[in-house]
Design a protein around this motif. Structure first.
Motif, PDB file in Angstrom:
ATOM      1  N   UNK A 117       2.760   8.735  -1.924  1.00  0.00           N
ATOM      2  CA  UNK A 117       2.022   9.979  -2.111  1.00  0.00           C
ATOM      3  C   UNK A 117       1.017  10.169  -0.984  1.00  0.00           C
ATOM      4  N   UNK A 118       0.234   9.142  -0.696  1.00  0.00           N
ATOM      5  CA  UNK A 118      -0.678   9.188   0.453  1.00  0.00           C
ATOM      6  C   UNK A 118      -1.166   7.789   0.751  1.00  0.00           C
ATOM      7  N   UNK A 119      -1.518   7.558   2.014  1.00  0.00           N
ATOM      8  CA  UNK A 119      -2.085   6.280   2.443  1.00  0.00           C
ATOM      9  C   UNK A 119      -3.478   6.508   3.016  1.00  0.00           C
ATOM     10  N   UNK A 120      -4.396   5.600   2.672  1.00  0.00           N
ATOM     11  CA  UNK A 120      -5.742   5.665   3.241  1.00  0.00           C
ATOM     12  C   UNK A 120      -6.442   4.330   3.049  1.00  0.00           C
ATOM     13  N   UNK A 121      -7.353   4.018   3.957  1.00  0.00           N
ATOM     14  CA  UNK A 121      -8.197   2.819   3.868  1.00  0.00           C
ATOM     15  C   UNK A 121      -7.388   1.534   3.698  1.00  0.00           C
TER      16      UNK A 121
ATOM     17  N   UNK B 274      -4.561   1.184   2.103  1.00  0.00           N
ATOM     18  CA  UNK B 274      -3.792   1.162   0.868  1.00  0.00           C
ATOM     19  C   UNK B 274      -2.928   2.414   0.769  1.00  0.00           C
ATOM     20  N   UNK B 275      -1.926   2.366  -0.114  1.00  0.00           N
ATOM     21  CA  UNK B 275      -1.070   3.522  -0.361  1.00  0.00           C
ATOM     22  C   UNK B 275      -0.925   3.734  -1.859  1.00  0.00           C
ATOM     23  N   UNK B 276      -0.923   5.005  -2.260  1.00  0.00           N
ATOM     24  CA  UNK B 276      -0.661   5.384  -3.643  1.00  0.00           C
ATOM     25  C   UNK B 276       0.813   5.729  -3.758  1.00  0.00           C
ATOM     26  N   UNK B 277       1.521   5.026  -4.636  1.00  0.00           N
ATOM     27  CA  UNK B 277       2.966   5.196  -4.791  1.00  0.00           C
ATOM     28  C   UNK B 277       3.312   5.734  -6.170  1.00  0.00           C
ATOM     29  N   UNK B 278       4.352   6.536  -6.212  1.00  0.00           N
ATOM     30  CA  UNK B 278       5.014   6.913  -7.455  1.00  0.00           C
ATOM     31  C   UNK B 278       6.293   6.096  -7.538  1.00  0.00           C
ATOM     32  N   UNK B 279       6.537   5.461  -8.684  1.00  0.00           N
ATOM     33  CA  UNK B 279       7.690   4.578  -8.859  1.00  0.00           C
ATOM     34  C   UNK B 279       8.464   4.990 -10.093  1.00  0.00           C
ATOM     35  N   UNK B 280       9.781   5.115  -9.952  1.00  0.00           N
ATOM     36  CA  UNK B 280      10.658   5.398 -11.094  1.00  0.00           C
ATOM     37  C   UNK B 280      11.627   4.238 -11.283  1.00  0.00           C
ATOM     38  N   UNK B 281      11.662   3.708 -12.491  1.00  0.00           N
ATOM     39  CA  UNK B 281      12.517   2.563 -12.788  1.00  0.00           C
ATOM     40  C   UNK B 281      13.925   2.990 -13.181  1.00  0.00           C
ATOM     41  N   UNK B 282      14.916   2.256 -12.679  1.00  0.00           N
ATOM     42  CA  UNK B 282      16.297   2.405 -13.129  1.00  0.00           C
ATOM     43  C   UNK B 282      16.720   1.224 -13.998  1.00  0.00           C
ATOM     44  N   UNK B 283      16.013   0.110 -13.842  1.00  0.00           N
ATOM     45  CA  UNK B 283      16.248  -1.069 -14.677  1.00  0.00           C
ATOM     46  C   UNK B 283      14.887  -1.544 -15.170  1.00  0.00           C
ATOM     47  N   UNK B 284      14.886  -2.418 -16.153  1.00  0.00           N
ATOM     48  CA  UNK B 284      13.625  -2.877 -16.723  1.00  0.00           C
ATOM     49  C   UNK B 284      13.487  -4.381 -16.702  1.00  0.00           C
TER      50      UNK B 284
ATOM     51  N   UNK C 202       2.515   4.653 -11.489  1.00  0.00           N
ATOM     52  CA  UNK C 202       1.676   4.789 -10.309  1.00  0.00           C
ATOM     53  C   UNK C 202       1.257   3.391  -9.879  1.00  0.00           C
ATOM     54  N   UNK C 203       1.224   3.162  -8.574  1.00  0.00           N
ATOM     55  CA  UNK C 203       0.816   1.858  -8.060  1.00  0.00           C
ATOM     56  C   UNK C 203       0.023   2.054  -6.772  1.00  0.00           C
ATOM     57  N   UNK C 204      -1.019   1.254  -6.617  1.00  0.00           N
ATOM     58  CA  UNK C 204      -1.748   1.190  -5.350  1.00  0.00           C
ATOM     59  C   UNK C 204      -1.341  -0.108  -4.669  1.00  0.00           C
ATOM     60  N   UNK C 205      -0.798   0.004  -3.465  1.00  0.00           N
ATOM     61  CA  UNK C 205      -0.283  -1.169  -2.765  1.00  0.00           C
ATOM     62  C   UNK C 205      -1.032  -1.396  -1.463  1.00  0.00           C
ATOM     63  N   UNK C 206      -0.964  -2.626  -0.995  1.00  0.00           N
ATOM     64  CA  UNK C 206      -1.528  -2.957   0.312  1.00  0.00           C
ATOM     65  C   UNK C 206      -0.656  -2.365   1.418  1.00  0.00           C
ATOM     66  N   UNK C 207      -1.294  -1.810   2.431  1.00  0.00           N
ATOM     67  CA  UNK C 207      -0.573  -1.319   3.591  1.00  0.00           C
ATOM     68  C   UNK C 207       0.107   0.012   3.357  1.00  0.00           C
ATOM     69  N   UNK C 208       0.993   0.331   4.275  1.00  0.00           N
ATOM     70  CA  UNK C 208       1.750   1.580   4.239  1.00  0.00           C
ATOM     71  C   UNK C 208       3.231   1.253   4.402  1.00  0.00           C
ATOM     72  N   UNK C 209       4.069   1.569   3.413  1.00  0.00           N
ATOM     73  CA  UNK C 209       5.502   1.291   3.543  1.00  0.00           C
ATOM     74  C   UNK C 209       6.091   1.939   4.798  1.00  0.00           C
TER      75      UNK C 209
END
Length: 240
Positions: A140-144, A146-156, A93-100
């Motif tokens: 997942x959703x954007x507000x204020x 910021x956006x809450x993202x779900x991220x799945x890794x394929x590489x590390x 889970x990540x909280x990012x600046x803005x809205x993708x």
């Protein structure tokens, strides 16, 4: 320090890594997670001598959440192979600046790590030290702002999520290293290792654990993130 245990058997130890402690000993000299867990195993099981605990993947120091360690060399070898083959589902889970610009998608970049500066950059595919980095994300959703993202890794790759989301134009809240001019001093990086799902390397049974970020800003923009939370119910088929 008491580390929350998410799952344990004779071969595996899955825990919730606290924020701001290194996974293994480094130049800071600060107490590290691997040492804490070895000492805990030694105490709980009254083991003489050295305790084996295999480190098969890492989380950046400021990142908290679910991690798996191997209690046997057989499990360590098989888990490492599973990670190389990308058969362990790792959700963040990540909280990012803005809205993708897009609701979700796949990011593919080529990264190079400057070991002297401990910083990763996006480079061209023909760079002599380029490593391919791939992840999927979902908004997942954007507000204020910021956006809450779900991220799945394929590489590390080192710092992969932080660098790729920043390159997309949506750096993670509190990331002082990448697009740090958007952050305020003292802000905590809003990146959390939310879940791990894989086949047990010895018993061949499904193993899955969740870890939830702390109930504080900016995570609490979306209420208390619990298993009943409507936002987490949108994350991946395991949470439905």
């Amino acid at each position: 320090m008491k580390i929350p245990i998410l799952f344990e058997d004779n071969h595996l130890l899955l825990v919730e890594k606290p924020i701001n402690i290194p996974v293994q000993a480094d130049s800071s000299g600060d107490l590290d997670l691997l040492t804490i867990l070895k000492n805990d195993l030694k105490s709980r099981y009254q083991k003489p001598g050295n305790v084996y605990l295999g480190l098969v993947h890492r989380l950046d120091r400021p990142v908290g959440g679910a991690m798996v360690f191997a209690k046997t060399s057989k499990a360590a070898s098989r888990l490492s192979d599973m990670i190389r083959k990308n058969v362990i589902e790792r959700n963040y889970l990540a909280v990012v600046h803005g809205k993708p610009d897009k609701k979700g998608g796949q990011l593919v970049h080529y990264l190079h790590k400057d070991t002297r500066k401990n910083k990763v950059s996006v480079v061209s595919s023909n760079h002599s030290h380029a490593k391919k980095a791939v992840l999927d994300y979902e908004v997942i959703e954007s507000k204020n702002g910021f956006s809450l993202l779900s991220v799945n890794l394929h590489t590390g790759r080192p710092h992969q999520i932080r660098v790729q989301l920043s390159a997309m134009g949506n750096p993670i809240f509190g990331d002082q290293k990448y697009r740090g001019h958007l952050q305020k001093p003292g802000q905590q990086l809003a990146l959390w290792a939310h879940s791990l799902f894989f086949e047990h390397p010895v018993r061949r049974e499904p193993v899955g654990v969740y870890s939830l970020p702390p109930n504080r800003y900016p995570w609490n923009l979306w209420g208390t993130l619990t298993g009943e939370n409507k936002y987490l119910n949108l994350i991946g088929h395991h949470a439905k």
